[in-house]
Enzyme design. Sequence first.
Site, PDB file in Angstrom:
ATOM      1  CG  MET A  28     -66.117 -51.294 -86.016  1.00 25.44           C
ATOM      2  SD  MET A  28     -66.482 -52.937 -86.678  1.00 25.44           S
ATOM      3  CE  MET A  28     -65.425 -52.550 -88.130  1.00 25.44           C
ATOM      4  CB  ALA A  30     -58.018 -48.577 -86.269  1.00 23.91           C
ATOM      5  CG  HIS A  35     -62.805 -43.125 -88.281  1.00 25.58           C
ATOM      6  ND1 HIS A  35     -61.690 -43.892 -88.506  1.00 25.58           N
ATOM      7  CD2 HIS A  35     -64.054 -43.949 -88.140  1.00 25.58           C
ATOM      8  CE1 HIS A  35     -62.077 -44.937 -88.976  1.00 25.58           C
ATOM      9  NE2 HIS A  35     -63.472 -45.330 -88.591  1.00 25.58           N
ATOM     10  CD  GLN A  62     -69.533 -54.412 -87.329  1.00 30.67           C
ATOM     11  OE1 GLN A  62     -70.141 -53.786 -86.524  1.00 30.67           O
ATOM     12  NE2 GLN A  62     -69.141 -53.729 -88.534  1.00 30.67           N
ATOM     13  N   GLY A 148     -70.544 -42.727 -92.390  1.00 30.04           N
ATOM     14  CA  GLY A 148     -70.005 -42.044 -93.686  1.00 30.04           C
ATOM     15  C   GLY A 148     -70.596 -42.857 -95.083  1.00 30.04           C
ATOM     16  CE  LYS A 149     -74.066 -38.867 -98.923  1.00 30.71           C
ATOM     17  NZ  LYS A 149     -73.927 -38.082-100.075  1.00 30.71           N
ATOM     18  CG  ASP A 151     -68.714 -48.567 -94.420  1.00 25.83           C
ATOM     19  OD1 ASP A 151     -68.105 -49.687 -94.713  1.00 25.83           O
ATOM     20  OD2 ASP A 151     -68.168 -47.469 -93.838  1.00 25.83           O
ATOM     21  CD  GLN A 154     -72.143 -49.393 -91.399  1.00 33.29           C
ATOM     22  OE1 GLN A 154     -71.696 -50.366 -90.921  1.00 33.29           O
ATOM     23  NE2 GLN A 154     -71.449 -48.002 -91.002  1.00 33.29           N
TER      24      GLN A 154
HETATM   25  P1  AMP Z   1     -65.574 -48.126 -89.102  1.00 35.17           P
HETATM   26  O1  AMP Z   1     -64.911 -47.632 -87.841  1.00 35.17           O
HETATM   27  O2  AMP Z   1     -64.954 -48.594 -90.337  1.00 35.17           O
HETATM   28  O3  AMP Z   1     -66.953 -48.751 -88.685  1.00 35.17           O
HETATM   29  O4  AMP Z   1     -66.434 -46.465 -89.571  1.00 35.17           O
HETATM   30  C1  AMP Z   1     -66.975 -45.612 -88.727  1.00 35.17           C
HETATM   31  C2  AMP Z   1     -67.652 -44.757 -89.519  1.00 35.17           C
HETATM   32  O5  AMP Z   1     -66.816 -44.128 -90.119  1.00 35.17           O
HETATM   33  C3  AMP Z   1     -68.552 -45.213 -90.483  1.00 35.17           C
HETATM   34  O6  AMP Z   1     -69.648 -44.477 -90.396  1.00 35.17           O
HETATM   35  C4  AMP Z   1     -67.943 -45.193 -91.855  1.00 35.17           C
HETATM   36  O7  AMP Z   1     -68.733 -45.371 -92.830  1.00 35.17           O
HETATM   37  C5  AMP Z   1     -67.296 -44.165 -91.578  1.00 35.17           C
HETATM   38  N1  AMP Z   1     -65.935 -43.870 -92.390  1.00 35.17           N
HETATM   39  C6  AMP Z   1     -65.009 -44.851 -92.579  1.00 35.17           C
HETATM   40  N2  AMP Z   1     -64.227 -44.489 -93.556  1.00 35.17           N
HETATM   41  C7  AMP Z   1     -64.549 -43.419 -94.064  1.00 35.17           C
HETATM   42  C8  AMP Z   1     -64.002 -42.510 -95.160  1.00 35.17           C
HETATM   43  N3  AMP Z   1     -62.786 -42.765 -95.659  1.00 35.17           N
HETATM   44  N4  AMP Z   1     -64.511 -41.459 -95.252  1.00 35.17           N
HETATM   45  C9  AMP Z   1     -65.866 -40.901 -94.712  1.00 35.17           C
HETATM   46  N5  AMP Z   1     -66.447 -41.958 -93.646  1.00 35.17           N
HETATM   47  C10 AMP Z   1     -65.641 -42.915 -93.451  1.00 35.17           C
END
Ligand code: AMP
Length: 282
Positions: A28, A30, A35, A62, A148-149, A151, A154
């Site tokens: 998403m 940022a 990431h 979402q 990522g774990k 989430d 998810q």
């Molecule tokens: P998001 O941009 O929050 O939707 O996250 C995108 C992907 O990055 C998702 O698969 C998240 O689980 C993963 N992610 C976000 N933060 C972390 C983190 N601290 N460590 C590992 N994976 C992450």
Amino acid sequence: MQTAHTKEELRGLLASMRGRRIVFVPTMGALHAGHASLLHQARALAGEQGIVVSSIFLNPVQFDNAGDLSTYPQTPDADLTLCKECGVDVVFMPTPDVMYCADRSMVMEENHLSTVLCGASRPGHFAGVCLVVCKLFNLVQPTDAIFGKKDYQQLAILRRMVRDLDIPVVLHGAEIVREEDGLALSSRNVRLLPQHRAAAPQIYGALRTAARDYAAGASAEEVRASVIDTLSAIDGVRIDYAELVDAETLHAPACDHRMALLAVAAWFGDVRLIDNIELVRA
Ligand code: AMP
């Protein structure tokens, strides 16, 4: 690195790449080091012959909280720089209008894993996640995708979606990336007030203590209570949930011979943080 803003541009870019391994990392935006870790793993998995595709899309469907959506950080220029540094080949950056028809009427419902943890407190959230990830899978048609774990729920729900709908993609779970003080990296961390940022590493502290106690034989209820005690003692913190569940079904009880998951969500001021740890009996 090439960038696509529309579905047609994306299809055009990927047309000549079909037949190669395509490793996909949806985000998403940022972007942070969490990431970046996924993108590096994607590059390694794709190898020199394969393709790494990432998407940057703040998916309105979402979000169950309008304030969370409107204050979600957006840093597209820095995101593109990071993607390039991580060896991404194609970035897909659509707007909501590009992704969704105004009269969209399809919904995606998972009704077992989504009923607990974050699903219980964020109605519609996982339906929105499944919808966007399913659409992105159809557009990108990846061979592999990395999540990522951080989430954890998810990832479990998306594994279920891929299994139950026979979507031809292999999902990979990536370990949580943390700050040096233990706070799990999140795009929302920048919104924490200084006193909440200072206290937030206690989440991981409590999870680690719990993991050690669980390994040594403490009961699920003892472990859960210790996490609740630690977090409820912090000023300005409101616990949403702290649950010890089976790591696959996400429901209690956790069985001693299977991996368990201790998952926490807590409000630090008006920022909701989540974290988790996998538990095993020693
Ligand atoms: P998001 O941009 O929050 O939707 O996250 C995108 C992907 O990055 C998702 O698969 C998240 O689980 C993963 N992610 C976000 N933060 C972390 C983190 N601290 N460590 C590992 N994976 C992450």
